[in-house]
Design an enzyme around this catalytic site. Structure first.
Site, mmCIF file in Angstrom:
data_model
loop_
_atom_site.group_PDB
_atom_site.id
_atom_site.type_symbol
_atom_site.label_atom_id
_atom_site.label_comp_id
_atom_site.label_asym_id
_atom_site.label_seq_id
_atom_site.Cartn_x
_atom_site.Cartn_y
_atom_site.Cartn_z
ATOM 1 N N GLU A 43 2.189 -6.064 20.755
ATOM 2 C CA GLU A 43 3.306 -6.771 20.120
ATOM 3 C C GLU A 43 3.523 -6.276 18.687
ATOM 4 O OE1 GLU A 43 2.430 -10.912 20.055
ATOM 5 O OE2 GLU A 43 0.561 -10.696 18.941
ATOM 6 N N ASP B 195 2.304 4.818 -10.831
ATOM 7 C CA ASP B 195 3.380 5.723 -11.220
ATOM 8 C C ASP B 195 4.738 5.143 -10.840
ATOM 9 O OD1 ASP B 195 4.360 8.494 -11.995
ATOM 10 O OD2 ASP B 195 5.144 8.320 -9.961
ATOM 11 N N GLU C 108 3.389 2.410 -15.447
ATOM 12 C CA GLU C 108 4.261 3.382 -16.099
ATOM 13 C C GLU C 108 5.701 2.870 -16.009
ATOM 14 O OE1 GLU C 108 5.753 8.020 -15.791
ATOM 15 O OE2 GLU C 108 5.751 6.653 -14.100
#
Length: 689
Positions: free
Chosen positions: A103, A342, A397
């Protein structure tokens, strides 16, 4: 690791709103975000028994070896018509080993052990998932959960290599305690050698770790570890999220690198890329099950126009499973100590920061432009990481300046420990490009260095890998340019260009280190003024490795002035380690004198004096001091060993006088040579911190 709990404390938005009253009109936005965060944790508890089990999904997905050496395979491919496993083990038969459909788009396969009780798929065997689509296509894919991928010499396409060594590497050394003052050495394993080739994890362990320890850095940020097919992407176009890049060596060699770093008291952060993924299909996540929207948004929302990459669907349950388990995997399997996330700006906004200049207007941080799915994912990720690993370090960042990014989730924040002070390197480059030395604006320099959100920790840096890339220049190159190739020898008289470059390189780094944040970052090699830019092998440079390396060998030639810059960087870190200015409160700036080109401030009971004037030295310059006592020089950029001119006597004792100056009750008289930075400490103050 602490016992996990999904309990979330009652939010304390008042703390954030009191710190920044300008956020008061947006209180309902914080409430809504926190409500979405709570709902996500509640659903995890309800459907999966909590985030502890949910984030361990790497123990059930992909390929797993059971106690009896049976192998289980599990994938999520909701759009697939059928799945098969093929590889070395079955002679690359495309139909002999079908998965069973379960499933919710799950597929499973069970392989009993061989007659000799060994696994049906030996260690280092090559595998592929064969995906049959509803449109009748047959696709060959790498499992998104693959722990190791590699290329053969005659191919640029990565293969899924079954990583299951009989004797896996066992970590010996415990994680070091979380540093109070974070001093980061940003590193790329592949370029960490003067040789024109891709360097290895082992090279980094043997040759670079001792240098990092000697320099006084207590944290390494490893770039480009998550596997990426395109080397020149600097690791930011990830193809296999659970695989450590094989171009540098094996997973065990990376584990050893981290283990040895821990033995040296150095924590290691992974540069993690959850903001986007490579467009690659054969060896990436893209269209894994044949559809456009397996892990990503479909249509234009699923593509980053600037980066040419795919964007995750953070509202998808299975995408959350994949990404959150990915964080847990790196923490558990490799024993990383945290992450530098990042591209956070891209995750926070629907416009991804493309073509957007953030002015600081608070309306930019709220409303329809905010991608609350991405924001809530980051809140959940930080909450889970800091709950499971209290000493975990996370850095965001973000170029936008999103308020609350580095405040606790319980306060309505995003939960990061630090954000990168990205305006600082841009300011230094601008100054060096556009202004003569006599036109430097002391007030503007100070403003850039201290302009950060109160109560949100920043990582300051004068330059990172971004400034080292081809098309830009490092600070050393901006300062000294072509003379670095001919005039860096201490056996010849110092030219005016080299003299200026050496002195300003040290001053820029020290003022950034001491005034710009609560942590400090340096990109490998820049500490000694690496003479060249960074450019990875590509068609445009004939696949050359000449600029894809760090010339640490320059430090082995003692008459080259790179050694002097290295020595200053080392002493700067060691002085910080003694006095702890990074972990102290904000600095008090007592002087930013435009005509004198002098900046003076106190932080951690230490006085910092910077004379940026190109020619003027000052006798008996009065400097403000908060504490009475006897001051002595603890760091002097003008020392001969640092490439300076040795104009100061370090035996000199500077006695304070009860003469108030610039809101300080005392002052001292100091000789300050031109282009010199000084650190003075009070001999009568206990600096234990």
């Amino acid at each position: 690791m602490t016992e996990p709990t999904d309990n979330v404390t009652v939010p304390q938005f008042s703390t954030l709103l009191q710190m920044d009253p300008y956020l008061k009109p947006f209180e309902k936005d914080f409430q809504r975000r926190y409500g979405l965060f709570q709902k996500r944790l509640f659903l995890l508890e309800e459907a999966e028994g909590g985030f502890d089990q949910f984030t361990r999904s790497y123990q059930s997905f992909g390929v797993q070896r059971q106690a009896n050496n049976a192998l289980s395979f599990k994938e999520w491919a909701p759009a697939a018509e059928a799945l098969f496993l093929t590889g070395d083990f079955n002679g690359w038969n495309n139909f002999s080993h079908p998965y069973t459909q379960k499933e919710h788009g799950k597929w499973e396969l069970y392989l009993p052990p061989k007659e000799d009780k060994s696994p049906a798929v030996p260690h280092l065997s090559k595998l592929k998932v064969v995906v049959h689509t509803k449109a009748g296509e047959r696709l060959y894919r790498i499992s998104p959960w693959a722990k190791y991928v590699a290329t053969s010499k005659d191919s640029v396409i990565y293969d899924w290599v079954h990583w299951d060594p009989p004797l896996p590497y066992l970590h010996v050394h415990p994680r070091p305690p979380k540093p109070r003052s974070l001093r980061i050495y940003e590193s790329h394993v592949g370029i960490a050698s003067p040789e024109c080739k891709v360097a290895s994890y082992t090279n980094f362990t043997v040759n670079v770790l001792p240098r990092i320890k000697d320099l006084g850095y207590n944290c390494i940020q490893l770039m480009a570890v998550m596997e990426h097919a395109y080397y020149a992407s600097f690791g930011y176009q990830v193809t296999s999220f659970f695989a450590a890049s094989s171009r540098y060596g094996t997973p065990d060699e990376l584990k050893q690198l981290i283990d040895v770093a821990h033995s040296l008291g150095i924590v290691v952060l992974l540069d993690v890329v959850h903001s986007h993924a490579s467009m690659n299909t054969e060896d990436g996540l893209n269209k894994f099950d044949g559809s456009d929207s397996c892990f990503f948004h479909n249509g234009t929302r699923g593509e980053h126009s600037l980066w040419g990459s795919r964007l995750f669907n953070y509202s998808s349950w299975e995408v959350l499973r994949f990404l959150l388990s990915n964080l847990r995997w790196w923490m558990e399997e490799y024993r990383f100590d945290g992450f530098r996330f990042d591209g956070v700006t891209s995750m926070l906004y629907h416009h991804h920061g493309v073509g957007t200049g953030f002015s600081g207007d608070y309306t930019e941080y709220f409303g329809l432009q905010v991608d609350e799915e991405g924001l809530v994912y980051l809140m959940v990720a930080n909450h889970i990481l800091h709950t499971l690993y209290p000493d975990c370090i996370t850095i965001g960042e973000d170029v936008s300046g999103m308020p609350g990014l580095c405040r606790a989730v319980a306060e309505g924040g995003c939960g990061f420990d630090y954000r990168l002070a990205m305006a600082i390197p841009d300011k230094w480059i601008q100054i060096l490009k556009e202004y003569k030395d006599e036109d430097w604006d002391m007030g503007n320099i100070v403003y850039t260095l201290v302009n950060r959100r109160y109560g949100e920790n920043c990582i300051a840096y004068a330059e990172s890998h971004d400034q080292a890339l081809v098309g830009d220049k490092t600070l050393a190159f901006w300062l000294m340019d072509k003379e670095m190739y001919t005039n860096m020898s201490s056996l010849i008289p110092m030219t005016a260009v080299i003299d200026r470059g050496i002195q300003l390189h040290k001053m820029i780094r020290l003022i950034t280190h001491s005034l710009g944040g609560e942590g400090y970052l340096n990109f490998m090699g820049n500490e000694f003024g690496h003479p060249e830019w960074l450019d990875f092998p590509r068609k445009g440079n004939d696949e050359s490795y000449h600029y894809a390396r760090r010339q640490y060998n320059l430090l082995d030639t003692e008459h080259l002035r790179y050694v002097q810059l290295y020595a200053f960087d080392r002493e700067m870190n060691r002085t910080e380690d003694k006095y702890g200015w990074l972990s102290s409160g904000p600095a008090f700036v007592s002087a930013k004198h435009e005509e004198d080109k002098v900046i003076i401030f106190e932080r951690a009971n230490v006085i910092f004096i910077f004379n940026f004037h190109p020619t003027k030295s000052y006798n008996n310059y009065r400097v403000a001091a908060s504490s009475p006592g006897k001051y002595k020089i603890k760091l002097d950029s003008d020392e001969v060993q640092f490439g300076g001119h040795g104009r100061l006597d370090h035996n000199t004792e500077f006695f304070s006088e009860p003469i108030p100056l610039n809101e300080r009750p005392n002052s001292v008289m100091v000789y300050v040579p031109c282009r010199t930075a000084l650190v003075l400490a009070n001999e009568e103050v206990n600096y234990c911190y």
